[in-house]
Write an enzyme that holds these catalytic residues in place. Structure first.
Site, PDB file in Angstrom:
ATOM      1  CD  GLU A 128     -53.565 -50.984 -29.777  1.00 34.43           C
ATOM      2  OE1 GLU A 128     -53.969 -51.564 -30.717  1.00 34.43           O
ATOM      3  OE2 GLU A 128     -53.398 -51.183 -28.725  1.00 34.43           O
ATOM      4  CB  SER A 145     -50.648 -53.665 -28.019  1.00 35.65           C
ATOM      5  OG  SER A 145     -51.142 -52.876 -26.928  1.00 35.65           O
ATOM      6  CG  HIS A 146     -49.072 -52.418 -23.392  1.00 33.18           C
ATOM      7  ND1 HIS A 146     -49.676 -51.837 -24.470  1.00 33.18           N
ATOM      8  CD2 HIS A 146     -48.024 -51.689 -23.233  1.00 33.18           C
ATOM      9  CE1 HIS A 146     -49.468 -50.771 -24.929  1.00 33.18           C
ATOM     10  NE2 HIS A 146     -48.275 -50.524 -23.986  1.00 33.18           N
TER      11      HIS A 146
END
Length: 333
Positions: free
Chosen positions: A187, A46-47
């Site tokens: 997320e 997610s990053h």
């Protein structure tokens, strides 16, 4: 879902080349690419590369300075300030990390105030080097309004993550990184991309109705974890990463942001402490290990960060599987 297999070197090259094509110099591109690569390496997708579109958007719109040169200033015996020169946070963090470490080792405790930066990454990657250097550390940063304060109906706080790290004898510190919302916004973005539903109690739609649809939550708001308790921690982050260091609160950042899809301009607060200077100079490390042993002797319990390290070992060896759609999007960029 079709995927593309990439080595971590390929991940770094893909990120760095994309950033340089859109206005970053090599130094800034390399700093951001390392953060993205570390996220993919540790399974924090997610990053990772899915955020490239946001990074590029801020460069294309002219909001972020891709050639930033942060300025470091010692403004008090135990306070270091870094002016990020309107650039992405990784460059400012690189400039301020060693001065913060040196200051904490000299004084026992030190704070780092990062201002005029654009933060779009996970906090654990910033805390881990400090804990590896033998310091316990805490970091927090705010964002744009995405979380409703307890009892309210309108988003006011950012997801406002908090990260904490503690050194260990093994050299692999305990590090946790968690949003003050039920889940991180990243997320929800990941779930929307992959077509998954969220759990109940994560967020509400634009009309304030509870929903498990990630796209509706992205149009609406997230909820703070633990109700009023998470909401209080989100407020604390606003004050530490905004009010204390002379930076923006989330609602102020939103007012001046151009909504290009990337992060807003804001600040970050990091506190570092040398455990050897707090009264248990010789015994603190062994003593803390007894707590970790007690935690892990219970079946089914793991320490924060254990899953990241497992992912790290596997992905260093095997590389990562990137969704074809994300890979194609980055090639277009």
């Amino acid at each position: 879902m079709s995927t593309v297999q990439l080595t971590l070197d390929e991940v770094h090259s893909l990120a760095a080349e994309t950033l340089t094509r859109h206005g970053c110099d090599d130094e800034n591109a390399g700093a951001v690419a390392r953060v993205i690569t570390d996220a993919e390496r540790d399974g924090c997708h997610s990053h990772g590369l899915m955020r490239m579109a946001g990074y590029v958007a801020t460069l294309k719109s002219g909001k972020v300075n891709g050639k930033a040169r942060p300025k470091v200033e010692q403004i008090a015996p135990a306070v270091v300030r870094v002016d990020g020169d309107g650039g992405f946070a990784p460059m400012a963090l690189l400039a301020g990390r060693q001065p913060l470490i040196d200051c904490a080792r000299k004084n026992g405790i030190a704070a780092l105030a990062l201002v005029d930066i654009y933060h779009f990454a996970a906090l654990w990657a910033e805390i881990e080097p400090l804990a590896e250097a033998g310091l316990c550390a805490l970091a927090c940063t705010s964002y744009k309004p995405a979380v409703i304060p307890a009892g309210g109906k309108k988003a006011l706080y950012g997801t406002n993550p908090i990260a904490f790290g503690w050194p260990r004898k093994s050299g692999e510190p305990v590090v946790f990184d968690q949003a003050t919302s039920v889940v991180a916004r990243g997320e929800v973005m990941l779930a929307a991309r992959e077509g998954h539903q969220m759990a109940e109690g994560v967020g509400v739609d634009a009309d304030g109705n509870p929903t498990t649809d990630p796209n509706a939550i992205l149009e609406g708001s997230l909820l703070a974890f633990g109700g009023h308790k998470g909401s209080s921690l989100a407020m604390m982050v606003e004050l530490l990463a905004g009010g204390l260091i002379g930076e923006s609160f989330s609602f102020e950042a939103a007012k001046r942001d151009n909504n290009d899809g990337g992060p807003p301009q804001g600040g970050e607060f990091i506190l570092a402490m040398d455990p050897g200077m707090f009264g248990d100079r010789e015994g603190w490390l062994d003593h803390s290990e007894t707590l970790f042993e007690k935690i892990t002797e219970q079946e089914g319990v793991r320490l924060p960060g254990d899953r990241r390290r497992t992912n790290r070992e596997r992905n260093l060896r095997d590389g990562i599987s990137l969704p074809q759609s994300v890979y194609d999007k980055i090639l277009q960029l």
